[in-house]
Every structure is written in structure tokens, then in C-alpha cells.
Design an enzyme around this catalytic site. Structure first.
Site, PDB file in Angstrom:
ATOM      1  N   TYR A 114      50.984  40.650  33.855  1.00  0.00           N
ATOM      2  CA  TYR A 114      49.916  41.589  34.669  1.00  0.00           C
ATOM      3  C   TYR A 114      48.919  40.258  35.296  1.00  0.00           C
ATOM      4  O   TYR A 114      48.767  41.588  36.824  1.00  0.00           O
ATOM      5  CB  TYR A 114      49.352  41.830  32.980  1.00  0.00           C
ATOM      6  CG  TYR A 114      48.240  42.824  33.328  1.00  0.00           C
ATOM      7  CD1 TYR A 114      48.081  44.870  33.918  1.00  0.00           C
ATOM      8  CD2 TYR A 114      46.573  42.911  33.092  1.00  0.00           C
ATOM      9  CE1 TYR A 114      47.561  44.968  34.262  1.00  0.00           C
ATOM     10  CE2 TYR A 114      45.833  44.116  33.521  1.00  0.00           C
ATOM     11  CZ  TYR A 114      46.155  44.837  34.366  1.00  0.00           C
ATOM     12  OH  TYR A 114      44.775  46.036  34.882  1.00  0.00           O
ATOM     13  N   SER A 132      42.568  44.792  39.414  1.00  0.00           N
ATOM     14  CA  SER A 132      42.369  44.548  37.677  1.00  0.00           C
ATOM     15  C   SER A 132      41.032  43.374  37.322  1.00  0.00           C
ATOM     16  O   SER A 132      41.566  42.516  38.873  1.00  0.00           O
ATOM     17  CB  SER A 132      43.157  44.378  37.319  1.00  0.00           C
ATOM     18  OG  SER A 132      43.082  43.850  35.430  1.00  0.00           O
TER      19      SER A 132
END
Length: 262
Positions: A156, A143
Site C-alpha cells: 500500500y 494517501s
């Protein structure tokens, strides 16, 4: 090509979002599909709706948070369909956390179990046979959030930074074997993972557009790519900012929803 002559792709998290879009793109390219998820009924419904040839599809129920579960799915894939040409470790979660909240430490543990250990366990059954064969592609879905920490995204961001570093390590280990390790870092993609975010999402892509670009990167065997490229430029600029300027830039930014928040 048809039957066992067609190339094979193994994809985790294939019941929705990016995983499902990648499955559709690889199917159009003539690949056989080995799709894994906890919610196998959703893959079944998708395959029926899309008119997928069941001769080119096998579904494996597995939970990437459970090492034995996803390893068994990979081993079953090899036994039933053969050794994949491409393995995409796509399954992941994104949940906001507040380190001051005791329950959110459990969120962090689950995030790492799925996004990091689950990725390594997904690759595990395929590494040795791919090395022996002298080829294949192992793809980690990272990501753009891996590049700098964001408020409320501690679990995350840390997990995706771990994905990038792990894939880099594995790439170095396998460099002489002919096995390619590809790291793809999405920016914002319109999936259940991002819907409901409380902040702007520049350069938002539809899953099908992301899948098209990711397919080209994977087929080319690129080592690392941010998609879309514009988000990669933004991320690099943010990485170069001194900490004082970066901290000021993200002050007041909306935080990712914690578990149970509406």
C-alpha cells in the site's frame, strides 16, 4: 444549471467510502455525476436512497484492475455525457502483506494493478480531449501513507508513493495545457478501507468531512494537499526523522491485516 449545461464529474470507486462521499458533495454543488465501480448495484441503491435525480447520473460498471474495462468506461462517459470537468481516480485497495509469504506477492501485484495502473488508465481517455479543450482537473487520491513506509503496509505505501510521483509527473507534462492535476492525500478516514485497523488512527475524519475539504482543494486547483492538515504536519515530521529514530518509533506498531486474517 441542468442537463448538459451542468458541469460533470467522473469518479471511480464510487460504490462506498470516499468515492461515495465525493459523489454526494459534487451532486450538492450542482454537478452531473458519472460514477464507476464494479458493484454498480450499490451505486443504484445509494442513488435511490439519496433521491438523486437520474437525469444527472450515469453509472458505468468497470474494474480498474482491467485496463480495457476502465478505459471503455471513460470513453463511454464522453460519448454519453460529454467530456468531464473533473475526473477523480479514487478506486483503491489496502491489504497488509508479508514479503516472506508467497501468496502476498499476488496481493502486491493486485494492489499495483488497481492503485497505480488503474489510476493511469482512469485518466487515459480524458487527457488528450482535456488538453485539446484547454482545461479540466485530473485528481489522484493518494494517501499520507505515501510519505514513509509502515510495517506490514509494503504494497500500500509503495503504491501510494507511486500515485504521488505519477501525478507529479503528469502535472508537469500538462502544465502548459490548462489541465490541472491535483493530488489529494487522505489521512485516516472512517471507511471500509480503515475499519478493523489494529492501530490508532489520529485525526480520524468522517467521509463527508473529508469530501468537503477535498472538494474545496480540487475546485481551487491545488497541486497537492494532505487532508486533514494536522496529519500532513505529522507526516512531514516523520519524513525528517533520521532512519534510526523512525525505525524505533514504528517498532511494535500494529500491522495491516493480511488477506484472510480475521
Amino acid at each position: 444549471m441542468s442537463g448538459t449545461q451542468a458541469p460533470l464529474v467522473f469518479i471511480t470507486g464510487a460504490s462506498s467510502g470516499i468515492g461515495q462521499a465525493l459523489a454526494a458533495r459534487y451532486y450538492r454543488a450542482g454537478y452531473r455525476l458519472a460514477l464507476s465501480a464494479r458493484r454498480t448495484s450499490e451505486i443504484e441503491a445509494w442513488a435511490l436512497e439519496q433521491g438523486i435525480d437520474r437525469g444527472r447520473l450515469q453509472i458505468y460498471g468497470a474494474d480498474v484492475a482491467q485496463v480495457d474495462s476502465i478505459v471503455a468506461a471513460g470513453q463511454s462517459c464522453i460519448a454519453r455525457q460529454g467530456l468531464p470537468d473533473v475526473v477523480i481516480a479514487n478506486a483503491g485497495i489496502s491489504v497488509g502483506m508479508d514479503t516472506a509469504q508467497r501468496d502476498d506477492l499476488g496481493v502486491m501485484a493486485q494492489t499495483f494493478a488497481i492503485n497505480n495502473l488503474g489510476l493511469a488508465a482512469t485518466f487515459h481517455p480524458f487527457v488528450a480531449p482535456m488538453r485539446e479543450r484547454g482545461g479540466g482537473r485530473l485528481v489522484g487520491i493518494g494517501s499520507v501513507a505515501a510519505i514513509r513506509g509502515l510495517p506490514g503496509h509494503g504494497a500500500y505505501c509503495a503504491s501510494k508513493a507511486g500515485v504521488v510521483s505519477f501525478c507529479e509527473s503528469l502535472r508537469c507534462e500538462l502544465r502548459a495545457s490548462g489541465v490541472k492535476v491535483v493530488t489529494v492525500c487522505p489521512g485516516y478516514v472512517d471507511t471500509p478501507l480503515t475499519q478493523g485497523n489494529r492501530y490508532g488512527m489520529p485525526f480520524l475524519l468522517q467521509p463527508s468531512e473529508f469530501a468537503e475539504r477535498a472538494y474545496r482543494v480540487i475546485e481551487a486547483g491545488r497541486s497537492y494537499r494532505v487532508i486533514p492538515w494536522q496529519m500532513g504536519v505529522v507526516a512531514k515530521v516523520l519524513r525528517l526523522l533520521p532512519d534510526t529514530l523512525y525505525d524505533r518509533a514504528v517498532q511494535g506498531r500494529g500491522r495491516k491485516k493480511r488477506r484472510g486474517e480475521q
